[in-house]
Scaffold this motif. Structure first.
Motif, mmCIF file in Angstrom:
data_model
loop_
_atom_site.group_PDB
_atom_site.id
_atom_site.type_symbol
_atom_site.label_atom_id
_atom_site.label_comp_id
_atom_site.label_asym_id
_atom_site.label_seq_id
_atom_site.Cartn_x
_atom_site.Cartn_y
_atom_site.Cartn_z
ATOM 1 N N SER A 196 46.493 82.571 51.450
ATOM 2 C CA SER A 196 46.498 81.351 50.640
ATOM 3 C C SER A 196 46.975 81.645 49.218
ATOM 4 C CB SER A 196 45.102 80.731 50.609
ATOM 5 O OG SER A 196 44.156 81.642 50.052
ATOM 6 N N ILE A 197 46.574 82.803 48.672
ATOM 7 C CA ILE A 197 47.007 83.167 47.314
ATOM 8 C C ILE A 197 48.477 83.538 47.318
ATOM 9 C CG2 ILE A 197 46.682 84.835 45.453
ATOM 10 C CD1 ILE A 197 43.737 84.900 46.130
ATOM 11 N N PHE A 198 48.912 84.250 48.367
ATOM 12 C CA PHE A 198 50.332 84.608 48.464
ATOM 13 C C PHE A 198 51.192 83.343 48.497
ATOM 14 C CE2 PHE A 198 54.243 85.653 50.672
ATOM 15 C CZ PHE A 198 54.607 86.867 50.105
ATOM 16 N N THR A 199 50.784 82.379 49.312
ATOM 17 C CA THR A 199 51.535 81.122 49.397
ATOM 18 C C THR A 199 51.539 80.404 48.053
ATOM 19 O OG1 THR A 199 51.026 80.869 51.744
ATOM 20 C CG2 THR A 199 51.630 78.874 50.535
ATOM 21 N N ALA A 200 50.407 80.407 47.362
ATOM 22 C CA ALA A 200 50.335 79.761 46.050
ATOM 23 C C ALA A 200 51.270 80.441 45.048
ATOM 24 C CB ALA A 200 48.894 79.794 45.536
ATOM 25 N N LEU B 80 56.383 80.128 41.916
ATOM 26 C CA LEU B 80 57.727 80.588 41.543
ATOM 27 C C LEU B 80 58.796 79.575 41.941
ATOM 28 C CD1 LEU B 80 57.334 84.340 42.538
ATOM 29 C CD2 LEU B 80 57.548 83.437 40.216
ATOM 30 N N LEU B 81 58.486 78.733 42.920
ATOM 31 C CA LEU B 81 59.392 77.643 43.294
ATOM 32 C C LEU B 81 59.267 76.446 42.354
ATOM 33 C CD1 LEU B 81 58.996 77.733 47.185
ATOM 34 C CD2 LEU B 81 61.140 78.087 45.921
ATOM 35 N N LEU B 82 58.379 76.578 41.357
ATOM 36 C CA LEU B 82 58.162 75.543 40.343
ATOM 37 C C LEU B 82 57.590 74.265 40.947
ATOM 38 C CD1 LEU B 82 61.391 76.054 38.166
ATOM 39 C CD2 LEU B 82 59.162 77.186 37.989
ATOM 40 N N GLU B 83 56.806 74.441 42.004
ATOM 41 C CA GLU B 83 56.156 73.296 42.628
ATOM 42 C C GLU B 83 54.788 73.011 42.002
ATOM 43 O OE1 GLU B 83 55.981 73.957 46.802
ATOM 44 O OE2 GLU B 83 58.167 74.062 47.051
ATOM 45 N N THR B 84 54.319 73.925 41.159
ATOM 46 C CA THR B 84 53.029 73.748 40.490
ATOM 47 C C THR B 84 53.213 74.060 39.001
ATOM 48 O OG1 THR B 84 52.380 76.038 40.961
ATOM 49 C CG2 THR B 84 51.739 74.357 42.560
ATOM 50 N N GLU B 85 52.196 73.751 38.226
ATOM 51 C CA GLU B 85 52.252 74.011 36.788
ATOM 52 C C GLU B 85 52.313 75.503 36.506
ATOM 53 O OE1 GLU B 85 51.204 71.965 33.830
ATOM 54 O OE2 GLU B 85 51.417 70.047 34.861
ATOM 55 N N ALA B 86 52.980 75.868 35.424
ATOM 56 C CA ALA B 86 53.033 77.275 35.017
ATOM 57 C C ALA B 86 51.627 77.792 34.749
ATOM 58 C CB ALA B 86 53.908 77.437 33.787
ATOM 59 N N PRO B 87 51.313 79.024 35.164
ATOM 60 C CA PRO B 87 49.956 79.542 34.975
ATOM 61 C C PRO B 87 49.639 79.922 33.537
ATOM 62 C CG PRO B 87 51.354 81.204 35.982
ATOM 63 C CD PRO B 87 52.164 79.954 35.933
ATOM 64 N N LEU B 88 50.671 80.085 32.697
ATOM 65 C CA LEU B 88 50.475 80.477 31.301
ATOM 66 C C LEU B 88 51.112 79.442 30.385
ATOM 67 C CD1 LEU B 88 51.298 84.293 31.635
ATOM 68 C CD2 LEU B 88 49.025 83.259 31.432
ATOM 69 N N PRO B 89 50.670 79.346 29.136
ATOM 70 C CA PRO B 89 51.256 78.384 28.206
ATOM 71 C C PRO B 89 52.758 78.612 28.023
ATOM 72 C CG PRO B 89 49.210 79.261 27.319
ATOM 73 C CD PRO B 89 49.522 80.080 28.531
ATOM 74 N N ALA B 90 53.434 77.536 27.573
ATOM 75 C CA ALA B 90 54.868 77.564 27.265
ATOM 76 C C ALA B 90 55.728 77.835 28.489
ATOM 77 C CB ALA B 90 55.166 78.599 26.170
ATOM 78 N N GLY B 91 55.237 77.455 29.668
ATOM 79 C CA GLY B 91 56.039 77.577 30.881
ATOM 80 C C GLY B 91 56.260 79.000 31.338
ATOM 81 N N ARG B 92 55.305 79.875 31.011
ATOM 82 C CA ARG B 92 55.478 81.288 31.334
ATOM 83 C C ARG B 92 54.808 81.651 32.669
ATOM 84 N NH1 ARG B 92 57.942 83.629 27.200
ATOM 85 N NH2 ARG B 92 57.769 85.666 28.195
#
Length: 340
Positions: free
Chosen positions: A61-65, A70-82
Protein backbone atom coordinates in the motif's frame (compact mmCIF):
# COMPACT_ATOMS: atom_id res chain seq x y z
CA UNK A 1 13.61 26.75 -18.56
CA UNK A 2 15.17 24.58 -21.26
CA UNK A 3 12.75 23.07 -23.75
CA UNK A 4 15.07 20.08 -24.34
CA UNK A 5 13.69 16.76 -23.26
CA UNK A 6 15.41 14.18 -21.07
CA UNK A 7 14.42 10.53 -21.22
CA UNK A 8 12.90 8.94 -18.13
CA UNK A 9 13.07 5.28 -17.13
CA UNK A 10 13.34 2.93 -14.19
CA UNK A 11 15.81 0.18 -13.33
CA UNK A 12 16.34 -2.28 -10.46
CA UNK A 13 19.05 -1.22 -8.03
CA UNK A 14 20.59 -2.44 -4.81
CA UNK A 15 22.00 -0.75 -1.76
CA UNK A 16 24.40 -3.46 -0.66
CA UNK A 17 24.40 -4.41 2.98
CA UNK A 18 27.40 -5.62 4.90
CA UNK A 19 29.37 -5.91 8.13
CA UNK A 20 31.85 -3.05 8.38
CA UNK A 21 35.35 -3.14 9.81
CA UNK A 22 34.40 -0.87 12.72
CA UNK A 23 31.71 -3.27 13.88
CA UNK A 24 28.79 -1.39 12.34
CA UNK A 25 26.55 -2.88 9.69
CA UNK A 26 24.47 -1.51 6.86
CA UNK A 27 21.16 -2.92 5.71
CA UNK A 28 20.58 -4.56 2.35
CA UNK A 29 17.91 -2.71 0.32
CA UNK A 30 16.51 -3.47 -3.14
CA UNK A 31 14.78 -0.56 -4.87
CA UNK A 32 13.86 0.95 -8.21
CA UNK A 33 16.14 3.76 -9.36
CA UNK A 34 15.30 6.63 -11.70
CA UNK A 35 17.15 6.54 -15.02
CA UNK A 36 17.58 9.92 -16.72
CA UNK A 37 19.04 10.02 -20.23
CA UNK A 38 20.09 6.39 -19.86
CA UNK A 39 22.01 6.90 -16.61
CA UNK A 40 20.87 6.29 -13.01
CA UNK A 41 20.09 9.62 -11.40
CA UNK A 42 21.82 8.44 -8.21
CA UNK A 43 25.13 8.34 -10.11
CA UNK A 44 25.06 12.14 -10.36
CA UNK A 45 25.36 12.29 -6.56
CA UNK A 46 28.92 11.09 -6.02
CA UNK A 47 29.07 10.52 -2.26
CA UNK A 48 25.50 9.59 -1.42
CA UNK A 49 24.40 6.36 0.22
CA UNK A 50 20.65 6.41 -0.37
CA UNK A 51 17.64 4.64 -1.89
CA UNK A 52 14.63 5.90 -3.80
CA UNK A 53 11.15 5.79 -2.22
CA UNK A 54 10.41 2.80 -4.48
CA UNK A 55 11.91 0.10 -2.27
CA UNK A 56 10.91 -3.55 -2.42
CA UNK A 57 10.56 -4.01 1.32
CA UNK A 58 7.91 -1.38 1.98
CA UNK A 59 4.29 -2.58 2.32
CA UNK A 60 2.42 -2.75 -1.02
CA UNK A 61 0.00 0.00 0.00
CA UNK A 62 2.88 2.39 0.78
CA UNK A 63 4.71 1.43 -2.42
CA UNK A 64 1.57 2.17 -4.45
CA UNK A 65 1.13 5.49 -2.63
CA UNK A 66 4.73 6.46 -3.48
CA UNK A 67 4.16 5.69 -7.16
CA UNK A 68 0.92 7.68 -7.26
CA UNK A 69 2.66 10.56 -5.51
CA UNK A 70 5.38 10.65 -8.19
CA UNK A 71 2.59 10.53 -10.79
CA UNK A 72 1.34 13.77 -9.18
CA UNK A 73 -1.99 12.20 -8.33
CA UNK A 74 -1.72 13.36 -4.71
CA UNK A 75 -0.46 16.44 -2.90
CA UNK A 76 3.28 16.92 -2.55
CA UNK A 77 4.51 15.48 0.78
CA UNK A 78 6.72 18.53 1.48
CA UNK A 79 6.07 22.28 1.23
CA UNK A 80 6.62 24.14 -2.07
CA UNK A 81 5.75 21.10 -4.18
CA UNK A 82 8.80 19.14 -3.10
CA UNK A 83 9.15 15.34 -3.23
CA UNK A 84 11.73 13.01 -1.73
CA UNK A 85 13.80 11.49 -4.53
CA UNK A 86 16.39 9.66 -2.38
CA UNK A 87 16.33 9.02 1.35
CA UNK A 88 18.27 7.34 4.15
CA UNK A 89 18.57 3.57 3.45
CA UNK A 90 18.52 2.72 7.14
CA UNK A 91 15.43 4.57 8.36
CA UNK A 92 14.15 6.81 5.51
CA UNK A 93 13.68 9.62 8.03
CA UNK A 94 13.88 13.14 6.64
CA UNK A 95 15.89 14.10 9.70
CA UNK A 96 18.77 11.94 8.43
CA UNK A 97 18.76 13.95 5.20
CA UNK A 98 17.20 13.39 1.80
CA UNK A 99 17.53 14.57 -1.77
CA UNK A 100 14.35 16.40 -2.73
CA UNK A 101 13.12 18.11 -5.87
CA UNK A 102 10.15 20.09 -7.09
CA UNK A 103 8.07 17.86 -9.38
CA UNK A 104 5.36 19.59 -11.39
CA UNK A 105 3.31 19.52 -14.56
CA UNK A 106 4.06 21.87 -17.44
CA UNK A 107 1.22 21.15 -19.81
CA UNK A 108 1.60 17.47 -20.70
CA UNK A 109 5.25 17.46 -19.66
CA UNK A 110 6.65 16.71 -16.20
CA UNK A 111 9.47 18.82 -14.75
CA UNK A 112 11.95 17.82 -12.03
CA UNK A 113 13.83 20.89 -10.80
CA UNK A 114 15.52 22.60 -7.84
CA UNK A 115 17.25 19.51 -6.42
CA UNK A 116 18.43 20.01 -2.84
CA UNK A 117 19.70 18.23 0.26
CA UNK A 118 17.01 18.61 2.90
CA UNK A 119 16.84 17.72 6.62
CA UNK A 120 13.63 19.46 7.67
CA UNK A 121 10.39 20.70 6.13
CA UNK A 122 11.97 23.50 4.10
CA UNK A 123 14.85 23.35 1.60
CA UNK A 124 17.58 26.01 1.45
CA UNK A 125 18.50 26.12 -2.23
CA UNK A 126 21.29 28.65 -1.72
CA UNK A 127 23.04 26.60 0.93
CA UNK A 128 22.10 23.01 0.01
CA UNK A 129 20.97 23.08 -3.61
CA UNK A 130 22.42 20.68 -6.19
CA UNK A 131 23.05 23.44 -8.71
CA UNK A 132 24.58 21.15 -11.34
CA UNK A 133 21.63 18.74 -11.53
CA UNK A 134 18.55 19.46 -13.62
CA UNK A 135 16.13 20.82 -14.41
CA UNK A 136 14.82 17.81 -16.34
CA UNK A 137 11.84 17.97 -18.69
CA UNK A 138 10.20 14.60 -19.38
CA UNK A 139 7.56 13.76 -21.93
CA UNK A 140 4.43 13.07 -19.93
CA UNK A 141 3.46 9.89 -21.77
CA UNK A 142 6.90 8.33 -21.26
CA UNK A 143 7.05 9.41 -17.62
CA UNK A 144 3.59 8.14 -16.74
CA UNK A 145 4.03 4.86 -18.61
CA UNK A 146 7.25 4.05 -16.74
CA UNK A 147 5.76 4.67 -13.31
CA UNK A 148 2.37 3.14 -14.13
CA UNK A 149 4.16 -0.10 -15.06
CA UNK A 150 5.00 -0.49 -11.37
CA UNK A 151 1.28 -0.58 -10.62
CA UNK A 152 0.75 -3.31 -13.21
CA UNK A 153 2.90 -6.03 -11.70
CA UNK A 154 6.40 -4.72 -12.48
CA UNK A 155 7.16 -3.68 -8.91
CA UNK A 156 10.38 -5.13 -7.45
CA UNK A 157 10.06 -8.51 -5.78
CA UNK A 158 10.55 -8.77 -2.02
CA UNK A 159 14.06 -9.09 -0.66
CA UNK A 160 15.57 -12.43 -1.61
CA UNK A 161 16.74 -15.24 0.59
CA UNK A 162 20.01 -17.17 0.47
CA UNK A 163 20.52 -20.92 0.90
CA UNK A 164 23.69 -21.78 2.83
CA UNK A 165 25.13 -25.26 2.27
CA UNK A 166 27.96 -26.99 4.11
CA UNK A 167 29.04 -29.27 6.89
CA UNK A 168 30.48 -26.60 9.23
CA UNK A 169 27.18 -25.71 10.84
CA UNK A 170 28.67 -23.32 13.41
CA UNK A 171 30.22 -21.12 10.71
CA UNK A 172 27.07 -21.17 8.59
CA UNK A 173 24.97 -20.31 11.65
CA UNK A 174 27.12 -17.23 12.27
CA UNK A 175 26.88 -16.31 8.59
CA UNK A 176 23.08 -16.75 8.61
CA UNK A 177 22.80 -14.56 11.70
CA UNK A 178 24.95 -11.87 10.08
CA UNK A 179 22.90 -11.93 6.88
CA UNK A 180 19.65 -11.66 8.82
CA UNK A 181 21.12 -8.70 10.72
CA UNK A 182 21.51 -6.78 7.44
CA UNK A 183 18.08 -7.83 6.18
CA UNK A 184 18.85 -10.85 4.00
CA UNK A 185 16.99 -14.05 4.78
CA UNK A 186 19.14 -17.18 5.13
CA UNK A 187 18.45 -20.90 5.50
CA UNK A 188 20.95 -23.71 6.12
CA UNK A 189 21.04 -27.18 4.55
CA UNK A 190 23.69 -29.89 4.42
CA UNK A 191 23.11 -30.29 0.68
CA UNK A 192 20.66 -29.20 -2.01
CA UNK A 193 19.39 -32.66 -2.95
CA UNK A 194 16.56 -32.70 -0.43
CA UNK A 195 15.38 -29.14 -1.06
CA UNK A 196 12.16 -29.05 -3.16
CA UNK A 197 12.44 -27.28 -6.51
CA UNK A 198 9.74 -24.76 -5.57
CA UNK A 199 11.72 -23.79 -2.51
CA UNK A 200 15.00 -23.53 -4.42
CA UNK A 201 13.31 -20.99 -6.70
CA UNK A 202 12.76 -18.66 -3.75
CA UNK A 203 16.50 -18.12 -3.24
CA UNK A 204 18.50 -15.38 -4.89
CA UNK A 205 21.81 -17.21 -4.38
CA UNK A 206 23.26 -20.41 -3.00
CA UNK A 207 26.42 -20.14 -0.90
CA UNK A 208 28.70 -23.04 -0.02
CA UNK A 209 30.97 -22.96 2.99
CA UNK A 210 34.75 -22.63 2.47
CA UNK A 211 35.28 -26.31 3.30
CA UNK A 212 33.08 -27.52 0.42
CA UNK A 213 35.00 -29.59 -2.13
CA UNK A 214 34.64 -29.81 -5.89
CA UNK A 215 32.29 -32.79 -5.59
CA UNK A 216 29.94 -30.91 -3.29
CA UNK A 217 29.95 -27.87 -5.56
CA UNK A 218 29.15 -30.03 -8.58
CA UNK A 219 26.30 -31.72 -6.68
CA UNK A 220 24.74 -28.36 -5.81
CA UNK A 221 24.96 -27.18 -9.41
CA UNK A 222 23.32 -30.41 -10.62
CA UNK A 223 20.49 -29.96 -8.11
CA UNK A 224 19.93 -26.38 -9.29
CA UNK A 225 19.98 -27.42 -12.95
CA UNK A 226 17.54 -30.28 -12.32
CA UNK A 227 15.19 -27.85 -10.57
CA UNK A 228 15.50 -25.35 -13.42
CA UNK A 229 16.90 -22.74 -11.04
CA UNK A 230 19.41 -20.24 -12.38
CA UNK A 231 20.94 -18.34 -9.48
CA UNK A 232 24.56 -17.52 -8.56
CA UNK A 233 26.39 -20.28 -6.69
CA UNK A 234 28.99 -18.80 -4.35
CA UNK A 235 31.98 -20.73 -3.00
CA UNK A 236 33.13 -19.18 0.26
CA UNK A 237 36.73 -18.01 0.12
CA UNK A 238 37.59 -18.29 3.82
CA UNK A 239 35.91 -18.79 7.23
CA UNK A 240 35.61 -15.03 7.77
CA UNK A 241 31.99 -14.01 8.29
CA UNK A 242 32.20 -10.37 6.99
CA UNK A 243 34.01 -11.67 3.89
CA UNK A 244 31.33 -14.31 3.28
CA UNK A 245 28.62 -11.66 3.74
CA UNK A 246 30.36 -9.51 1.11
CA UNK A 247 30.54 -12.47 -1.29
CA UNK A 248 26.83 -13.08 -0.78
CA UNK A 249 26.00 -9.41 -1.40
CA UNK A 250 28.03 -9.51 -4.60
CA UNK A 251 26.02 -12.52 -5.78
CA UNK A 252 22.68 -10.89 -4.89
CA UNK A 253 23.30 -7.77 -6.95
CA UNK A 254 20.72 -8.06 -9.71
CA UNK A 255 21.24 -4.64 -11.26
CA UNK A 256 22.40 -4.51 -14.91
CA UNK A 257 26.23 -4.34 -15.18
CA UNK A 258 26.03 -1.06 -17.11
CA UNK A 259 24.25 0.50 -14.14
CA UNK A 260 26.88 -0.33 -11.53
CA UNK A 261 29.39 2.18 -10.28
CA UNK A 262 32.06 -0.36 -9.35
CA UNK A 263 32.78 -2.90 -12.09
CA UNK A 264 36.22 -4.43 -11.47
CA UNK A 265 38.49 -5.32 -8.56
CA UNK A 266 41.88 -7.05 -8.52
CA UNK A 267 44.61 -7.15 -5.88
CA UNK A 268 48.25 -8.12 -6.34
CA UNK A 269 51.79 -6.76 -6.02
CA UNK A 270 50.98 -4.54 -3.07
CA UNK A 271 48.04 -2.71 -4.64
CA UNK A 272 44.38 -3.05 -5.50
CA UNK A 273 43.00 -1.94 -8.85
CA UNK A 274 39.40 -0.79 -9.12
CA UNK A 275 37.37 0.51 -12.02
CA UNK A 276 34.49 2.90 -11.38
CA UNK A 277 32.03 4.21 -13.96
CA UNK A 278 31.03 7.39 -12.15
CA UNK A 279 32.32 9.53 -9.31
CA UNK A 280 31.63 7.71 -6.05
CA UNK A 281 32.92 6.91 -2.60
CA UNK A 282 34.85 3.63 -2.49
CA UNK A 283 35.93 1.79 0.64
CA UNK A 284 38.52 -0.99 0.61
CA UNK A 285 38.80 -3.43 3.49
CA UNK A 286 41.46 -6.13 3.80
CA UNK A 287 40.87 -9.42 5.60
CA UNK A 288 43.53 -12.00 6.36
CA UNK A 289 44.01 -15.21 8.28
CA UNK A 290 47.20 -15.66 10.28
CA UNK A 291 48.95 -18.99 10.85
CA UNK A 292 46.64 -19.65 13.82
CA UNK A 293 43.57 -19.04 11.62
CA UNK A 294 42.76 -15.83 13.45
CA UNK A 295 41.03 -13.10 11.45
CA UNK A 296 42.57 -9.64 11.03
CA UNK A 297 40.64 -6.76 9.47
CA UNK A 298 41.88 -3.37 8.28
CA UNK A 299 40.32 -0.51 6.32
CA UNK A 300 42.91 0.39 3.68
CA UNK A 301 41.14 3.10 1.65
CA UNK A 302 38.08 5.31 1.98
CA UNK A 303 37.60 8.15 -0.49
CA UNK A 304 35.81 9.50 -3.54
CA UNK A 305 37.17 8.30 -6.89
CA UNK A 306 36.51 9.80 -10.30
CA UNK A 307 35.46 7.62 -13.26
CA UNK A 308 38.21 5.36 -14.57
CA UNK A 309 40.74 2.82 -13.35
CA UNK A 310 42.59 3.44 -10.09
CA UNK A 311 45.56 1.71 -8.45
CA UNK A 312 45.41 1.94 -4.66
CA UNK A 313 48.33 0.84 -2.46
CA UNK A 314 47.73 -1.83 0.17
CA UNK A 315 49.45 -1.93 3.55
CA UNK A 316 51.81 -4.91 3.34
CA UNK A 317 50.90 -5.99 6.89
CA UNK A 318 47.19 -5.99 6.04
CA UNK A 319 47.53 -8.47 3.15
CA UNK A 320 50.36 -10.79 4.12
CA UNK A 321 49.62 -14.48 4.08
CA UNK A 322 46.12 -15.58 3.07
CA UNK A 323 44.39 -12.29 2.39
CA UNK A 324 41.32 -10.87 0.65
CA UNK A 325 40.09 -7.42 -0.30
CA UNK A 326 36.50 -6.15 -0.33
CA UNK A 327 35.62 -3.02 -2.32
CA UNK A 328 32.35 -1.33 -1.49
CA UNK A 329 30.23 1.50 -2.83
CA UNK A 330 26.66 2.28 -1.85
CA UNK A 331 25.31 -0.06 -4.51
CA UNK A 332 28.05 -2.58 -5.26
CA UNK A 333 30.34 -4.94 -3.38
CA UNK A 334 33.23 -6.82 -5.02
CA UNK A 335 35.52 -9.38 -3.42
CA UNK A 336 38.89 -10.73 -4.53
CA UNK A 337 41.74 -12.80 -3.17
CA UNK A 338 45.10 -11.07 -3.01
CA UNK A 339 47.39 -12.54 -5.65
CA UNK A 340 51.02 -13.28 -5.06
Amino acid sequence: MSAEYATFGLAPATRAGGLLANGDYQVHRDFVDFVVDGRPLLFRLSDLDAVSPLASDVPPSIFTAQVRSLLLETEAPLPAGRYIVYGCPECEDLGCGAVTAVIEHDGEDVIWRDFAWQTDAHADLELNGYHGIGPFRFRGTEYRAALASLLNGDAPSPRRRVLLIGARVALLARLAAALRTIGVGADIAQNADGVPADELRTYGAVALGPSAGAGERDAVRRALTTAGVHVPCVHGLAPIVPLLVAQTEQALNGSPPQQRRLTELTAADGAAEVHVTSSCRVRLTAYRLDRLTRTHTQDVFDGVLEPGRHRLPLDAKAVRGEAYVVARTGGTVLVTAVGR
